[in-house]
Design a protein around this motif. Sequence first.
Motif, PDB file in Angstrom:
ATOM      1  N   TRP A  74       0.756  -1.506  -0.075  1.00  0.00           N
ATOM      2  CA  TRP A  74      -0.085   0.189  -0.327  1.00  0.00           C
ATOM      3  C   TRP A  74       0.864   1.556  -0.071  1.00  0.00           C
ATOM      4  CZ3 TRP A  74      -0.701   4.159   3.315  1.00  0.00           C
ATOM      5  CH2 TRP A  74      -1.827   5.327   3.409  1.00  0.00           C
ATOM      6  N   ALA A  75       1.940   1.033   1.359  1.00  0.00           N
ATOM      7  CA  ALA A  75       2.961   2.209   1.094  1.00  0.00           C
ATOM      8  C   ALA A  75       3.766   2.623  -0.342  1.00  0.00           C
ATOM      9  CB  ALA A  75       3.895   1.856   1.738  1.00  0.00           C
ATOM     10  N   ALA A  76       4.462   1.527  -1.101  1.00  0.00           N
ATOM     11  CA  ALA A  76       4.306   1.805  -2.470  1.00  0.00           C
ATOM     12  C   ALA A  76       3.437   2.314  -3.533  1.00  0.00           C
ATOM     13  CB  ALA A  76       5.177   0.184  -2.823  1.00  0.00           C
ATOM     14  N   HIS A  77       2.666   1.415  -3.261  1.00  0.00           N
ATOM     15  CA  HIS A  77       1.588   2.305  -4.170  1.00  0.00           C
ATOM     16  C   HIS A  77       1.147   3.772  -3.956  1.00  0.00           C
ATOM     17  CE1 HIS A  77      -2.043   2.334  -6.686  1.00  0.00           C
ATOM     18  NE2 HIS A  77      -3.135   3.031  -6.185  1.00  0.00           N
ATOM     19  N   ARG A  78       1.290   4.363  -2.520  1.00  0.00           N
ATOM     20  CA  ARG A  78       1.199   5.739  -2.219  1.00  0.00           C
ATOM     21  C   ARG A  78       1.903   6.552  -2.804  1.00  0.00           C
ATOM     22  NH1 ARG A  78      -4.156   6.693  -0.884  1.00  0.00           N
ATOM     23  NH2 ARG A  78      -3.097   9.141   0.014  1.00  0.00           N
ATOM     24  N   ALA A  79       3.235   5.726  -2.716  1.00  0.00           N
ATOM     25  CA  ALA A  79       4.173   7.061  -3.093  1.00  0.00           C
ATOM     26  C   ALA A  79       4.763   6.611  -4.971  1.00  0.00           C
ATOM     27  CB  ALA A  79       6.347   5.891  -2.986  1.00  0.00           C
ATOM     28  N   ARG A  80       3.500   5.704  -5.605  1.00  0.00           N
ATOM     29  CA  ARG A  80       4.069   5.422  -7.609  1.00  0.00           C
ATOM     30  C   ARG A  80       3.405   6.369  -7.708  1.00  0.00           C
ATOM     31  NH1 ARG A  80       2.843   0.330  -7.768  1.00  0.00           N
ATOM     32  NH2 ARG A  80       4.583  -0.060  -8.255  1.00  0.00           N
ATOM     33  N   MET A  81       1.967   6.495  -6.655  1.00  0.00           N
ATOM     34  CA  MET A  81       0.377   7.813  -6.810  1.00  0.00           C
ATOM     35  C   MET A  81       0.768   8.982  -6.813  1.00  0.00           C
ATOM     36  SD  MET A  81      -2.693   5.851  -6.128  1.00  0.00           S
ATOM     37  CE  MET A  81      -3.503   7.367  -5.724  1.00  0.00           C
ATOM     38  N   ALA A  82       2.333   9.451  -5.888  1.00  0.00           N
ATOM     39  CA  ALA A  82       2.769  11.162  -5.010  1.00  0.00           C
ATOM     40  C   ALA A  82       3.854  11.375  -5.975  1.00  0.00           C
ATOM     41  CB  ALA A  82       3.285  10.469  -4.175  1.00  0.00           C
ATOM     42  N   LEU A  83       4.091  10.616  -6.627  1.00  0.00           N
ATOM     43  CA  LEU A  83       4.892  10.339  -7.658  1.00  0.00           C
ATOM     44  C   LEU A  83       4.385  10.661  -9.259  1.00  0.00           C
ATOM     45  CD1 LEU A  83       7.974   9.108  -6.195  1.00  0.00           C
ATOM     46  CD2 LEU A  83       7.767  11.608  -5.848  1.00  0.00           C
ATOM     47  N   TYR A  84       3.237  10.345  -9.524  1.00  0.00           N
ATOM     48  CA  TYR A  84       2.879  10.862 -10.809  1.00  0.00           C
ATOM     49  C   TYR A  84       3.146  11.417 -11.273  1.00  0.00           C
ATOM     50  CZ  TYR A  84       0.147   9.767 -14.888  1.00  0.00           C
ATOM     51  OH  TYR A  84      -0.513   9.516 -16.274  1.00  0.00           O
ATOM     52  N   ALA A  85       3.177  13.144 -11.073  1.00  0.00           N
ATOM     53  CA  ALA A  85       2.627  14.324 -11.117  1.00  0.00           C
ATOM     54  C   ALA A  85       4.122  14.778 -11.443  1.00  0.00           C
ATOM     55  CB  ALA A  85       2.161  14.490 -10.071  1.00  0.00           C
ATOM     56  N   PRO A  86       4.629  15.250 -12.754  1.00  0.00           N
ATOM     57  CA  PRO A  86       6.008  16.070 -12.941  1.00  0.00           C
ATOM     58  C   PRO A  86       5.662  17.124 -11.169  1.00  0.00           C
ATOM     59  CG  PRO A  86       5.047  16.727 -14.814  1.00  0.00           C
ATOM     60  CD  PRO A  86       3.455  15.960 -13.838  1.00  0.00           C
ATOM     61  N   LEU A  87       6.878  17.099 -10.826  1.00  0.00           N
ATOM     62  CA  LEU A  87       7.345  17.555  -9.427  1.00  0.00           C
ATOM     63  C   LEU A  87       8.082  18.939 -10.051  1.00  0.00           C
ATOM     64  CD1 LEU A  87      10.231  15.585  -8.246  1.00  0.00           C
ATOM     65  CD2 LEU A  87       7.273  15.829  -7.549  1.00  0.00           C
ATOM     66  N   ALA A  88       6.785  20.661  -8.966  1.00  0.00           N
ATOM     67  CA  ALA A  88       7.246  21.965  -8.968  1.00  0.00           C
ATOM     68  C   ALA A  88       8.481  22.122  -8.101  1.00  0.00           C
ATOM     69  CB  ALA A  88       6.201  21.831  -9.112  1.00  0.00           C
ATOM     70  N   VAL A  89       9.366  22.900  -8.864  1.00  0.00           N
ATOM     71  CA  VAL A  89      10.681  22.986  -8.116  1.00  0.00           C
ATOM     72  C   VAL A  89      10.761  24.721  -8.858  1.00  0.00           C
ATOM     73  CG1 VAL A  89      13.227  22.377  -8.115  1.00  0.00           C
ATOM     74  CG2 VAL A  89      11.378  20.818  -8.342  1.00  0.00           C
ATOM     75  N   ALA A  90      11.065  25.350  -8.532  1.00  0.00           N
ATOM     76  CA  ALA A  90      11.065  26.315  -8.984  1.00  0.00           C
ATOM     77  C   ALA A  90      12.448  26.219  -9.538  1.00  0.00           C
ATOM     78  CB  ALA A  90      11.238  27.777  -7.324  1.00  0.00           C
ATOM     79  N   GLY A  91      11.653  27.445 -10.784  1.00  0.00           N
ATOM     80  CA  GLY A  91      12.718  27.666 -12.318  1.00  0.00           C
ATOM     81  C   GLY A  91      13.747  26.434 -12.821  1.00  0.00           C
ATOM     82  N   ARG A  92      12.659  25.419 -13.099  1.00  0.00           N
ATOM     83  CA  ARG A  92      13.372  24.389 -13.603  1.00  0.00           C
ATOM     84  C   ARG A  92      12.140  23.696 -13.945  1.00  0.00           C
ATOM     85  NH1 ARG A  92      18.446  23.313 -13.537  1.00  0.00           N
ATOM     86  NH2 ARG A  92      18.002  21.353 -14.787  1.00  0.00           N
ATOM     87  N   THR A  93      12.224  22.983 -14.504  1.00  0.00           N
ATOM     88  CA  THR A  93      11.360  21.946 -15.760  1.00  0.00           C
ATOM     89  C   THR A  93      11.438  20.653 -15.392  1.00  0.00           C
ATOM     90  OG1 THR A  93      10.817  23.396 -17.052  1.00  0.00           O
ATOM     91  CG2 THR A  93       9.957  20.936 -17.598  1.00  0.00           C
ATOM     92  N   ALA A  94      10.362  19.558 -14.602  1.00  0.00           N
ATOM     93  CA  ALA A  94      10.881  18.398 -14.129  1.00  0.00           C
ATOM     94  C   ALA A  94       9.952  17.330 -15.178  1.00  0.00           C
ATOM     95  CB  ALA A  94      10.843  18.065 -12.829  1.00  0.00           C
ATOM     96  N   TRP A  95      10.786  16.227 -15.559  1.00  0.00           N
ATOM     97  CA  TRP A  95      10.478  15.218 -15.765  1.00  0.00           C
ATOM     98  C   TRP A  95       9.609  14.711 -14.290  1.00  0.00           C
ATOM     99  CZ3 TRP A  95      14.727  16.944 -17.993  1.00  0.00           C
ATOM    100  CH2 TRP A  95      14.831  17.445 -18.970  1.00  0.00           C
ATOM    101  N   ARG A  96       8.009  13.475 -15.790  1.00  0.00           N
ATOM    102  CA  ARG A  96       8.061  12.791 -14.179  1.00  0.00           C
ATOM    103  C   ARG A  96       9.237  11.914 -14.041  1.00  0.00           C
ATOM    104  NH1 ARG A  96       2.678  11.976 -17.840  1.00  0.00           N
ATOM    105  NH2 ARG A  96       1.383  13.009 -16.575  1.00  0.00           N
ATOM    106  N   PRO A  97       8.701  11.231 -13.215  1.00  0.00           N
ATOM    107  CA  PRO A  97       9.966  10.588 -11.975  1.00  0.00           C
ATOM    108  C   PRO A  97      10.048   9.151 -12.926  1.00  0.00           C
ATOM    109  CG  PRO A  97       9.403  11.537 -10.283  1.00  0.00           C
ATOM    110  CD  PRO A  97       8.133  11.575 -11.509  1.00  0.00           C
ATOM    111  N   GLU A  98      10.714   8.880 -12.980  1.00  0.00           N
ATOM    112  CA  GLU A  98      11.072   7.381 -13.589  1.00  0.00           C
ATOM    113  C   GLU A  98      11.060   5.904 -12.780  1.00  0.00           C
ATOM    114  OE1 GLU A  98      13.189   4.414 -17.640  1.00  0.00           O
ATOM    115  OE2 GLU A  98      14.207   7.103 -16.593  1.00  0.00           O
ATOM    116  N   GLU A  99      10.470   4.822 -12.396  1.00  0.00           N
ATOM    117  CA  GLU A  99      10.546   4.176 -11.973  1.00  0.00           C
ATOM    118  C   GLU A  99      10.834   3.231 -11.843  1.00  0.00           C
ATOM    119  OE1 GLU A  99       7.434   0.569  -9.840  1.00  0.00           O
ATOM    120  OE2 GLU A  99       6.957   2.247 -10.122  1.00  0.00           O
ATOM    121  N   LEU A 100      12.060   2.867 -11.792  1.00  0.00           N
ATOM    122  CA  LEU A 100      12.541   2.203 -12.436  1.00  0.00           C
ATOM    123  C   LEU A 100      12.939   0.208 -11.827  1.00  0.00           C
ATOM    124  CD1 LEU A 100      16.130   4.138 -12.061  1.00  0.00           C
ATOM    125  CD2 LEU A 100      14.612   3.644 -14.517  1.00  0.00           C
ATOM    126  N   GLY A 101      12.029   0.050 -10.749  1.00  0.00           N
ATOM    127  CA  GLY A 101      11.739  -1.169 -10.367  1.00  0.00           C
ATOM    128  C   GLY A 101      12.681  -1.217  -8.691  1.00  0.00           C
TER     129      GLY A 101
END
Length: 124
Positions: free
Chosen positions: A70-97
């Motif tokens: 359940w915790a792993a699923h919550r982490a996956r859902m939380a990291l699905y959207a691109p992250l907001a970092v001032a002054g930068r454009t971030a891709w969605r985190p890529e899950e590597l397993g």
Amino acid sequence: MDAIVAALAGGGLTVGDGVAPASVPSTGIFAVVYFDPGQSLTESLADQRTNFSLSFQVTCVGPTPEKCRWAAHRARMALYAPLAVAGRTAWRPEELGGPPIQRDDDVSPPLYYLPVQYRLQSTS
């Protein structure tokens, strides 16, 4: 790195940065994030180092295998959207397993943990 921790916390997880959180919730479910130092990358032959790559691991912990997943699923859902970092454009985190769930019998009561690795890239 702060944006990753904030995203996980915003996704309903209690999160520690490199260590277990100071206050583990009564559910026994939490996550610990481990970051590598990252790497600046050139964007062109002009050697402008505006691109950045970061690998990190989210170790999800729970008192049962189900709660750990359940915790792993919550982490996956939380990291699905691109992250907001001032002054930068971030891709969605890529899950590597990562490896399968493991049981830690060195603590009492035993806990289950599941490390999941990600890669994040951004540019300014």
